[in-house]
Design an enzyme around this catalytic site. Sequence first.
Site, PDB file in Angstrom:
ATOM      1  N   ASN A 106      76.270  67.158 124.854  1.00  0.00           N
ATOM      2  CA  ASN A 106      75.630  67.558 123.600  1.00  0.00           C
ATOM      3  C   ASN A 106      76.611  68.135 122.583  1.00  0.00           C
ATOM      4  O   ASN A 106      76.327  68.142 121.391  1.00  0.00           O
ATOM      5  CB  ASN A 106      74.533  68.587 123.930  1.00  0.00           C
ATOM      6  N   TYR A 173      81.901  61.306 110.967  1.00  0.00           N
ATOM      7  CA  TYR A 173      80.804  61.670 111.872  1.00  0.00           C
ATOM      8  C   TYR A 173      80.079  60.404 112.353  1.00  0.00           C
ATOM      9  O   TYR A 173      79.833  60.224 113.550  1.00  0.00           O
ATOM     10  CB  TYR A 173      79.842  62.616 111.148  1.00  0.00           C
TER      11      TYR A 173
HETATM   12  P1  NAI Z   1      75.059  73.017 116.935  1.00  0.00           P
HETATM   13  O1  NAI Z   1      76.198  73.322 116.041  1.00  0.00           O
HETATM   14  O2  NAI Z   1      74.055  74.068 117.224  1.00  0.00           O
HETATM   15  O3  NAI Z   1      75.589  72.469 118.351  1.00  0.00           O
HETATM   16  C1  NAI Z   1      76.850  71.897 118.573  1.00  0.00           C
HETATM   17  C2  NAI Z   1      77.555  72.722 119.627  1.00  0.00           C
HETATM   18  O4  NAI Z   1      78.761  72.080 120.024  1.00  0.00           O
HETATM   19  C3  NAI Z   1      77.933  74.126 119.117  1.00  0.00           C
HETATM   20  O5  NAI Z   1      77.393  75.101 119.986  1.00  0.00           O
HETATM   21  C4  NAI Z   1      79.451  74.103 119.136  1.00  0.00           C
HETATM   22  O6  NAI Z   1      80.009  75.383 119.422  1.00  0.00           O
HETATM   23  C5  NAI Z   1      79.726  73.099 120.249  1.00  0.00           C
HETATM   24  N1  NAI Z   1      81.093  72.575 120.180  1.00  0.00           N
HETATM   25  C6  NAI Z   1      81.774  72.150 119.089  1.00  0.00           C
HETATM   26  N2  NAI Z   1      83.022  71.801 119.417  1.00  0.00           N
HETATM   27  C7  NAI Z   1      83.140  71.991 120.766  1.00  0.00           C
HETATM   28  C8  NAI Z   1      84.197  71.804 121.698  1.00  0.00           C
HETATM   29  N3  NAI Z   1      85.400  71.358 121.314  1.00  0.00           N
HETATM   30  N4  NAI Z   1      83.967  72.122 122.999  1.00  0.00           N
HETATM   31  C9  NAI Z   1      82.762  72.582 123.404  1.00  0.00           C
HETATM   32  N5  NAI Z   1      81.715  72.770 122.558  1.00  0.00           N
HETATM   33  C10 NAI Z   1      81.912  72.482 121.252  1.00  0.00           C
HETATM   34  O7  NAI Z   1      74.342  71.750 116.316  1.00  0.00           O
HETATM   35  P2  NAI Z   1      73.122  70.873 116.844  1.00  0.00           P
HETATM   36  O8  NAI Z   1      72.458  70.377 115.624  1.00  0.00           O
HETATM   37  O9  NAI Z   1      72.352  71.586 117.874  1.00  0.00           O
HETATM   38  O10 NAI Z   1      73.908  69.630 117.476  1.00  0.00           O
HETATM   39  C11 NAI Z   1      73.875  69.271 118.850  1.00  0.00           C
HETATM   40  C12 NAI Z   1      74.284  67.822 118.969  1.00  0.00           C
HETATM   41  O11 NAI Z   1      73.319  66.994 118.323  1.00  0.00           O
HETATM   42  C13 NAI Z   1      75.629  67.498 118.316  1.00  0.00           C
HETATM   43  O12 NAI Z   1      76.324  66.544 119.089  1.00  0.00           O
HETATM   44  C14 NAI Z   1      75.215  66.882 116.988  1.00  0.00           C
HETATM   45  O13 NAI Z   1      76.204  66.049 116.444  1.00  0.00           O
HETATM   46  C15 NAI Z   1      73.958  66.129 117.407  1.00  0.00           C
HETATM   47  N6  NAI Z   1      73.060  65.801 116.302  1.00  0.00           N
HETATM   48  C16 NAI Z   1      72.462  66.772 115.555  1.00  0.00           C
HETATM   49  C17 NAI Z   1      71.604  66.434 114.512  1.00  0.00           C
HETATM   50  C18 NAI Z   1      70.901  67.443 113.654  1.00  0.00           C
HETATM   51  O14 NAI Z   1      70.232  67.045 112.690  1.00  0.00           O
HETATM   52  N7  NAI Z   1      70.978  68.744 113.938  1.00  0.00           N
HETATM   53  C19 NAI Z   1      71.341  65.019 114.201  1.00  0.00           C
HETATM   54  C20 NAI Z   1      72.024  64.084 115.057  1.00  0.00           C
HETATM   55  C21 NAI Z   1      72.839  64.464 116.066  1.00  0.00           C
END
Ligand code: NAI
Length: 277
Positions: A106, A173
Site C-alpha cells: 500500500n 504518478y
Molecule cells: P497516505 O499518504 O495516507 O499513505 C501512503 C503511505 O505510504 C504513507 O503512510 C507514507 O508514509 C507511506 N510511504 C511513503 N513512502 C514510503 C516508503 N519509502 N517506505 C514506506 N512507506 C512509505 O495516502 P493514501 O491515500 O492512504 O494512499 C495509500 C495508497 O493508495 C498509495 O499507494 C496511493 O498512491 C494509493 N492511492 C490513493 C488514492 C487516493 O485518492 N487517496 C487514489 C489511488 C491510489
Amino acid sequence: MKTLRERVALITGAGRRGGIGEAVARKLASAGATVVIADLCAPPPTDVPHPGIGQWEELQSIAADIEALGVPALPLQVDVTDAASIQAMLAKLLLAYDRIDILVNNAGAIFGPSPVMQMAENAWRRTLEVNATGVFLVSKAVAPIMVKGGRGGRIVNMSSLAAIRPRPYMAAYAASKAAVAALTQSMAQEMAQFGVTVNAVLPGDIDTGMKQWGYQLEAQIMQRPYEEVVAAGVARIPTGRLGLPDDVASVVAFLASDEAAFQTGQLINVSGGRELA
Ligand code: NAI
C-alpha cells in the site's frame, strides 16, 4: 466472521491516520488476522513537495488501536525503496510470527506533480522508486516466504485509477501506478503454481491526507477556493461522493480472503464509477 484467523498480514504504508493502509489493517484485523503495519517514519530524501509521511508515534498508536480489537498488531519501520531495510523488517516479523499469508503493498507517494516540461528529474525518479520499485522489492522479498510456507498466499497491490486514466501534471504518478498494474499481472502468472494470488486495486478519489494535499495544491495553482476544487472533483464521480478508505479496504479484504481463490492478475477499480464519467 473471523475468516482470517491465524493469518498474518503485512500492510506497508499504514502509518498515517485516516489513510487507506490504516483502514486495510483494521479491516483485516477485524476478520481475525494478525497485522504487521509498516511505514517509513522518517522524512523522504528529497526536497520536492510530497503529501506527508507516517511517523513512528502515529504508527504505534494505530497498532495500539488495532490491538484493542483483540488481535496482535506489530508496528515496524521500513523504507520500501531499500532492500536492506525490507530484510530488517521481515526478520522482526518472522521472529514474532514465523509466517506471512497476506501482503498489501500500500505504501505510495506523489512527488512534485507538474507538467512534464517542468517536472524535476528527482520528482520523477522518487515517485517511480517508491510506488513501482517499492512494490517490486517488497514482493520479491515476501513471495519466497509464502512459497516456503507452502500454504499459498495473497498479494494485493495498491495501483490507482491514474494507471488507466492519467491526468495532466501526474505523469510520474500515473506511470508508476501503470507499472504496478503490469507487475501485478506478470507476477500473478508466476505465482499461481504456488497458490499465491496477485491482484491490484485501482482506487479513484479517496478522502485521505494524500488526496486532500492534492486538492490543496490544485487550489493553490488554479487560485481557486479549496472547497470549489473538491466540489469539482466530486462532480466527476457518478456516485456523488469521494471514496472512503473503508471502501478500498473492503475490496482488499475480499481479495485477501479464501473467497477470492479464483481471482488473480485482476485490476479492480474502486472509484464510484469515476472512469465512466
Ligand atoms: P497516505 O499518504 O495516507 O499513505 C501512503 C503511505 O505510504 C504513507 O503512510 C507514507 O508514509 C507511506 N510511504 C511513503 N513512502 C514510503 C516508503 N519509502 N517506505 C514506506 N512507506 C512509505 O495516502 P493514501 O491515500 O492512504 O494512499 C495509500 C495508497 O493508495 C498509495 O499507494 C496511493 O498512491 C494509493 N492511492 C490513493 C488514492 C487516493 O485518492 N487517496 C487514489 C489511488 C491510489
